[in-house]
Design a protein around this motif. Structure first.
Motif, PDB file in Angstrom:
ATOM      1  N   UNK A 148      21.913  72.511  77.254  1.00 14.54           N
ATOM      2  CA  UNK A 148      20.585  72.605  76.654  1.00 14.54           C
ATOM      3  C   UNK A 148      19.606  73.119  77.707  1.00 14.54           C
ATOM      4  N   UNK A 149      18.593  73.852  77.252  1.00 15.48           N
ATOM      5  CA  UNK A 149      17.555  74.325  78.170  1.00 15.48           C
ATOM      6  C   UNK A 149      16.523  73.222  78.351  1.00 15.48           C
ATOM      7  N   UNK A 150      16.403  72.746  79.584  1.00 18.91           N
ATOM      8  CA  UNK A 150      15.423  71.717  79.907  1.00 18.91           C
ATOM      9  C   UNK A 150      14.222  72.350  80.593  1.00 18.91           C
ATOM     10  N   UNK A 151      13.062  71.772  80.349  1.00 16.90           N
ATOM     11  CA  UNK A 151      11.824  72.268  80.952  1.00 16.90           C
ATOM     12  C   UNK A 151      11.167  71.154  81.753  1.00 16.90           C
ATOM     13  N   UNK A 152      10.684  71.513  82.908  1.00 18.26           N
ATOM     14  CA  UNK A 152       9.889  70.560  83.697  1.00 18.26           C
ATOM     15  C   UNK A 152       8.446  71.041  83.688  1.00 18.26           C
ATOM     16  N   UNK A 153       7.565  70.185  83.226  1.00 18.23           N
ATOM     17  CA  UNK A 153       6.155  70.556  83.101  1.00 18.23           C
ATOM     18  C   UNK A 153       5.278  69.441  83.645  1.00 18.23           C
ATOM     19  N   UNK A 154       4.031  69.781  83.880  1.00 12.20           N
ATOM     20  CA  UNK A 154       3.033  68.771  84.210  1.00 12.20           C
ATOM     21  C   UNK A 154       1.776  69.070  83.416  1.00 12.20           C
ATOM     22  N   UNK A 155       0.965  68.054  83.217  1.00  8.84           N
ATOM     23  CA  UNK A 155      -0.242  68.272  82.421  1.00  8.84           C
ATOM     24  C   UNK A 155      -1.376  67.382  82.890  1.00  8.84           C
ATOM     25  N   UNK A 156      -2.568  67.795  82.487  1.00 11.82           N
ATOM     26  CA  UNK A 156      -3.778  66.988  82.662  1.00 11.82           C
ATOM     27  C   UNK A 156      -4.286  66.703  81.260  1.00 11.82           C
ATOM     28  N   UNK A 157      -4.498  65.437  80.943  1.00 15.70           N
ATOM     29  CA  UNK A 157      -4.929  65.044  79.597  1.00 15.70           C
ATOM     30  C   UNK A 157      -6.320  64.439  79.640  1.00 15.70           C
ATOM     31  N   UNK A 158      -7.202  64.947  78.789  1.00 20.89           N
ATOM     32  CA  UNK A 158      -8.531  64.356  78.580  1.00 20.89           C
ATOM     33  C   UNK A 158      -8.618  63.906  77.131  1.00 20.89           C
ATOM     34  N   UNK A 159      -9.034  62.657  76.936  1.00 18.19           N
ATOM     35  CA  UNK A 159      -9.173  62.121  75.580  1.00 18.19           C
ATOM     36  C   UNK A 159     -10.650  62.144  75.184  1.00 18.19           C
ATOM     37  N   UNK A 160     -10.998  62.857  74.102  1.00 19.33           N
ATOM     38  CA  UNK A 160     -12.400  62.894  73.664  1.00 19.33           C
ATOM     39  C   UNK A 160     -12.929  61.498  73.369  1.00 19.33           C
ATOM     40  N   UNK A 161     -14.166  61.252  73.774  1.00 20.63           N
ATOM     41  CA  UNK A 161     -14.827  59.970  73.550  1.00 20.63           C
ATOM     42  C   UNK A 161     -16.254  60.223  73.083  1.00 20.63           C
ATOM     43  N   UNK A 162     -16.996  59.154  72.882  1.00 18.58           N
ATOM     44  CA  UNK A 162     -18.408  59.301  72.511  1.00 18.58           C
ATOM     45  C   UNK A 162     -19.186  59.965  73.636  1.00 18.58           C
ATOM     46  N   UNK A 163     -18.717  59.767  74.888  1.00 16.73           N
ATOM     47  CA  UNK A 163     -19.408  60.372  76.038  1.00 16.73           C
ATOM     48  C   UNK A 163     -18.956  61.802  76.320  1.00 16.73           C
ATOM     49  N   UNK A 164     -17.767  62.172  75.855  1.00 21.61           N
ATOM     50  CA  UNK A 164     -17.248  63.529  76.086  1.00 21.61           C
ATOM     51  C   UNK A 164     -16.579  64.020  74.812  1.00 21.61           C
ATOM     52  N   UNK A 165     -17.181  65.002  74.168  1.00 22.85           N
ATOM     53  CA  UNK A 165     -16.631  65.538  72.920  1.00 22.85           C
ATOM     54  C   UNK A 165     -15.394  66.372  73.202  1.00 22.85           C
ATOM     55  N   UNK A 166     -14.695  66.707  72.144  1.00 19.14           N
ATOM     56  CA  UNK A 166     -13.513  67.553  72.279  1.00 19.14           C
ATOM     57  C   UNK A 166     -13.883  68.907  72.864  1.00 19.14           C
ATOM     58  N   UNK A 167     -14.993  69.461  72.407  1.00 17.53           N
ATOM     59  CA  UNK A 167     -15.457  70.760  72.926  1.00 17.53           C
ATOM     60  C   UNK A 167     -15.749  70.680  74.408  1.00 17.53           C
ATOM     61  N   UNK A 168     -16.384  69.580  74.841  1.00 17.11           N
ATOM     62  CA  UNK A 168     -16.682  69.416  76.268  1.00 17.11           C
ATOM     63  C   UNK A 168     -15.399  69.260  77.084  1.00 17.11           C
ATOM     64  N   UNK A 169     -14.400  68.571  76.516  1.00 18.56           N
ATOM     65  CA  UNK A 169     -13.118  68.411  77.214  1.00 18.56           C
ATOM     66  C   UNK A 169     -12.431  69.759  77.384  1.00 18.56           C
ATOM     67  N   UNK A 170     -12.486  70.600  76.345  1.00 15.99           N
ATOM     68  CA  UNK A 170     -11.892  71.943  76.429  1.00 15.99           C
ATOM     69  C   UNK A 170     -12.586  72.758  77.511  1.00 15.99           C
ATOM     70  N   UNK A 171     -13.926  72.698  77.521  1.00 14.98           N
ATOM     71  CA  UNK A 171     -14.701  73.442  78.524  1.00 14.98           C
ATOM     72  C   UNK A 171     -14.362  72.968  79.932  1.00 14.98           C
ATOM     73  N   UNK A 172     -14.263  71.652  80.103  1.00 18.40           N
ATOM     74  CA  UNK A 172     -13.957  71.089  81.427  1.00 18.40           C
ATOM     75  C   UNK A 172     -12.585  71.551  81.904  1.00 18.40           C
ATOM     76  N   UNK A 173     -11.588  71.524  81.033  1.00 17.99           N
ATOM     77  CA  UNK A 173     -10.243  71.934  81.442  1.00 17.99           C
ATOM     78  C   UNK A 173     -10.157  73.445  81.656  1.00 17.99           C
ATOM     79  N   UNK A 174     -10.954  74.212  80.957  1.00 19.34           N
ATOM     80  CA  UNK A 174     -11.015  75.651  81.242  1.00 19.34           C
ATOM     81  C   UNK A 174     -11.526  75.892  82.657  1.00 19.34           C
ATOM     82  N   UNK A 175     -12.525  75.108  83.067  1.00 23.58           N
ATOM     83  CA  UNK A 175     -13.057  75.230  84.428  1.00 23.58           C
ATOM     84  C   UNK A 175     -11.989  74.853  85.456  1.00 23.58           C
ATOM     85  N   UNK A 176     -11.252  73.781  85.169  1.00 22.50           N
ATOM     86  CA  UNK A 176     -10.177  73.347  86.071  1.00 22.50           C
ATOM     87  C   UNK A 176      -9.114  74.432  86.170  1.00 22.50           C
ATOM     88  N   UNK A 177      -8.763  75.017  85.037  1.00 22.91           N
ATOM     89  CA  UNK A 177      -7.745  76.059  85.009  1.00 22.91           C
ATOM     90  C   UNK A 177      -8.140  77.231  85.901  1.00 22.91           C
TER      91      UNK A 177
END
Length: 420
Positions: A273-302
């Motif tokens: 089987x083809x196995x993949x090794x990956x890593x990720x950074x996860x942000x969970x939207x909250x009342x203090x950080x919307x989903x849109x803000x999380x996307x923007x933040x991770x775009x900056x990190x990228x």
């Protein structure tokens, strides 16, 4: 003036095109589904879609769904408001917007929130009645799993690796030995080999003469292992020997070896089987950080990672809201199917070293990087799990088709006017 043919005038008002057990299907319903099917066909690259054919397909699908929904209601299946809320939020997340933003999109498309939630309710009811009527009937036996694995391994060209257990006596040759010294040591090895072939106990000879690291303990046996884990020199020297036979003396950089075949057997074939090794950074939207803000933040990190201004693992440890944060976001080696589909689809599209754009899943917003990929043998348990799942999916598809046909055959369907 000639009278205009009334039958050629398009109908302006909605009208009934079919009745399923006294429940009507309207032209508007058919057209709405046809348009959605046309958009899906277009997104797949299809062109010149036949409108009349799509009308027929849409009507047939609606007839089947009406009949199935009626059966669901007869069986007492009900959908809780909380389940519809969760489904609505999942749809919004898949579109990478908040629920409020998604509802604004619905309004722009001329669809009310109530109408959309009614559609979700129907979809959930269809899922539950199918699970109750179809999935509970499907069984996969152990015999079927074994047969499936044999076929798949043969299709991969997989041959079971041979396993080998050899015993060895080593007459070592010290570095910088002269030709005369080497000749003496070779003669000693030849003498030991003759004694072994004449029937003298190999284990005793190993304990007495072997200069291997184990000094001949355990009778010189090296243990049952895949043949490729032995040096090619040993495998070639014993390739044509039966169990119990003694090899000719073979020379390596360490000295002279006498080998005995203790055991030879065909190993268990395995699926790769083809196995993949990956890593990720996860942000969970909250009342203090919307989903849109999380996307923007991770775009900056990228962008910062791509520019070499920061390190993925360091940022993951600092900001990722996932259990993998302490490992720099590393998710380890993963077999297919280990992650949710939306995550896995993006991960599989990446090359090692490549960063994806931020992805929204049911868990939050991810920044994914694939670090490595390899082909690896599956464990026996994983093989059986994959085989059982594949067989179950196949049986489910067949059982579902039969169930749909059965429900349709028991429904009273009256065709009225053709959809326009």
């Amino acid at each position: 003036m000639a009278a205009q043919n009334v039958s050629n005038i398009p109908r302006q008002a909605d009208f009934i095109v079919a009745v399923v057990n006294s429940e009507p299907i309207t032209n508007q319903e058919v057209q709405a589904l046809r348009q959605r099917m046309a958009r899906e066909a277009s997104s797949r690259g299809a062109s010149n879609v036949d409108t009349a054919q799509l009308n027929r397909q849409a009507l047939e699908q609606l007839i089947n769904e009406k009949a199935q929904l009626q059966q669901a209601r007869e069986n007492g299946i009900k959908i809780e408001e909380e389940a519809i809320d969760q489904a609505e939020m999942n749809v919004a997340a898949n579109n990478q917007v908040t629920r409020d933003e998604f509802r604004k999109r619905l309004a722009k498309d001329g669809l009310t929130v109530k109408a959309f939630r009614d559609q979700l309710r129907d979809q959930l009811m269809l899922t539950r009645v199918r699970e109750r009527e179809v999935e509970t009937r499907v069984r996969v036996s152990d015999v079927e799993v074994e047969q499936y694995l044999q076929v798949q391994i043969q299709a991969q060209g997989g041959q079971a690796p041979s396993e080998l257990n050899l015993a060895m006596i080593l007459i070592s040759v010290p570095e910088n030995s002269s030709s005369a010294q080497i000749k003496v040591l070779q003669e000693r090895a030849e003498d030991v080999a003759r004694r072994a072939r004449s029937g003298e106990n190999f284990a005793n000879l190993a304990k007495r003469f072997s200069e291997a690291a184990d000094k001949g303990s355990n009778g010189g046996e090296m243990g049952l292992r895949a043949a490729e884990r032995y040096p090619d020199l040993f495998v070639n020297a014993t390739r044509n020997l039966r169990v119990g036979a003694i090899s000719a003396v073979v020379q390596s950089g360490a000295g002279f070896h006498i080998l005995k075949v203790i055991e030879r057997r065909q190993g268990q074939a395995t699926l790769m089987v083809t196995q993949t090794r990956a890593r990720h950074i996860l942000l969970r939207p909250t009342a203090q950080m919307s989903q849109t803000q999380a996307i923007t933040r991770l775009n900056e990190v990228r962008q910062s990672i791509i520019a070499g201004k920061t390190d993925f693992a360091t940022v993951a440890r600092q900001m990722s809201q996932d259990g993998s944060a302490s490992q720099g976001g590393d998710l380890g080696w993963a077999n297919p199917g280990m992650f949710v589909p939306e995550f896995e689809q993006v991960m599989n599209s990446l090359r090692p070293g490549q960063l994806a754009d931020p992805l929204v899943s049911r868990f939050g917003v991810h920044l994914i990087e694939v670090t490595d990929r390899r082909n690896a043998p599956l464990s026996d348990q994983d093989q059986r799990t994959i085989a059982r799942n594949a067989l179950r999916e196949k049986k489910l598809e067949e059982a579902y088709t039969n169930w749909v046909d059965d429900v349709r055959s028991r429904a009273y369907v009256e065709m009225r006017e053709p959809p326009q």
